[in-house]
Design a protein around this motif. Sequence first.
Motif, PDB file in Angstrom:
ATOM      1  N   UNK A  92       0.862  -1.174   0.000  1.00  0.00           N
ATOM      2  CA  UNK A  92       0.000   0.000   0.000  1.00  0.00           C
ATOM      3  C   UNK A  92       0.903   1.230   0.000  1.00  0.00           C
ATOM      4  N   UNK A  93       0.661   2.156  -0.924  1.00  0.00           N
ATOM      5  CA  UNK A  93       1.584   3.283  -1.105  1.00  0.00           C
ATOM      6  C   UNK A  93       0.880   4.627  -1.030  1.00  0.00           C
ATOM      7  N   UNK A 102       4.911   7.131   2.410  1.00  0.00           N
ATOM      8  CA  UNK A 102       4.438   6.198   3.430  1.00  0.00           C
ATOM      9  C   UNK A 102       4.003   4.923   2.709  1.00  0.00           C
ATOM     10  N   UNK A 103       4.396   3.773   3.218  1.00  0.00           N
ATOM     11  CA  UNK A 103       3.955   2.522   2.603  1.00  0.00           C
ATOM     12  C   UNK A 103       3.854   1.423   3.642  1.00  0.00           C
ATOM     13  N   UNK A 104       3.013   0.445   3.322  1.00  0.00           N
ATOM     14  CA  UNK A 104       2.826  -0.730   4.174  1.00  0.00           C
ATOM     15  C   UNK A 104       2.987  -1.959   3.292  1.00  0.00           C
ATOM     16  N   UNK A 105       3.929  -2.824   3.652  1.00  0.00           N
ATOM     17  CA  UNK A 105       4.132  -4.087   2.947  1.00  0.00           C
ATOM     18  C   UNK A 105       3.587  -5.218   3.815  1.00  0.00           C
ATOM     19  N   UNK A 131       3.960 -11.152   7.888  1.00  0.00           N
ATOM     20  CA  UNK A 131       4.856 -10.148   8.427  1.00  0.00           C
ATOM     21  C   UNK A 131       4.523  -8.806   7.775  1.00  0.00           C
ATOM     22  N   UNK A 132       4.636  -7.745   8.527  1.00  0.00           N
ATOM     23  CA  UNK A 132       4.206  -6.429   8.066  1.00  0.00           C
ATOM     24  C   UNK A 132       5.336  -5.435   8.244  1.00  0.00           C
TER      25      UNK A 132
END
Length: 401
Positions: A92-93, A102-105, A131-132
């Motif tokens: 998510x970017x 900001x990003x979420x992997x 895993x995040x």
Amino acid sequence: MLLRLFVIEMLLLKSRLRRFKLDFVRIFLTSFIILILVGCSDGASENTSDSPLATEKGNSIEQIEDKVISGKVRNTTFEIEKAIIGNGTLTLRQGKDFFADVSVDIITFDNGEMAGKTFSSSESSNSFKPHIRLNIKKQGENLPNGITMTDDYELLLIFGQKESLGVPFSIKLLALKNNTNIEGKFFATHKDIKVVDGAVDVKSDSFDTLKYLAEEYIKSKDSEVKLGEVFGVTYTSYSDDYPKSGFVGYEVDAGKPSVIKIQLAKNKNGWKVVNQLTAKQIHQAHPVVVDIEGNLRTVEGLKATTVAARKFESYLNDKALIGNTRSTSVSCYLTKTAHKASCRVVYGLKENGNVECHNVNYLLGNNDKGWIFEEEILDTQKVDYTSGELVNKKPFSMHCK
């Protein structure tokens, strides 16, 4: 724990390299991973099950709010702009640069089809949790700072049914320890494109957007065409948003070596295909953006580049090299008064399946009729900024892929 983090970063690296396929990115990211591995991480427990936390039916921990994904990531406001799914990782970017602001992997460790699956931290029948990674690029910095969580979070991630451009999904992520709370719905694409109201957002600047538009154009001309390896994908910016120009080349399976070369341009309405070059042309010699604003050296720089590119195009055709040319880069360094320019051309020739790098260099002069070619110079020469005389410079490194 370091071993597990290394695996996570290598999965992210593999996914990102497939999207961008650039050698300098590979080197850059590899160095970046080393920094990450000695950085901070969160999660006291480590699970050893080989089975990803995935079920075919959704978990009803609580209903996910029907809104575009937003919230906070590490106490930083987050409003999603793009979501990409690939190799078991959902990213998510927020932000337009290569490294998002900001990003979420979310690393699921599931490389299969995501459509119809649910990942939930409350699923008691599975012990292996996704895993995040929470990434923040602070103001004034070029690289993001990341924190990896293997525990101490709540997650409900639900994928819908597969569509032609990707898959819709809903998510609720809560990690109080790291000041993170995001929730909502969005659409994840398998490539670096953005989808709005079920269609590709043609205003989005990405190589995959250009390739998508080029392929749609080519297929509209010949639905039976078999496109092979893509080459030379570039776009050039003349301002913050537009005008911009782009290029995509394809090898074609037509019984004999053949190529298709597509030029694109971006205006206020977004990107679109504007021209198809012949096999004997290079895109810098036939610019689709000619009227730009800027200072003297910027405006004249585009004109000088075009003249140098046309000289080089003639060279490729005279030497019967154009058919094997797979990349071209033309840049000119101008004097203060824009009366002289030293231009560098770097090009890649495909030989025995490999692309080899070469270069030629030109000296141009600017008279009342415009820029003209004067002579070929060495790659260790350039014009002096003030006088225009040729001076020595350090050798440059070449990149052709």
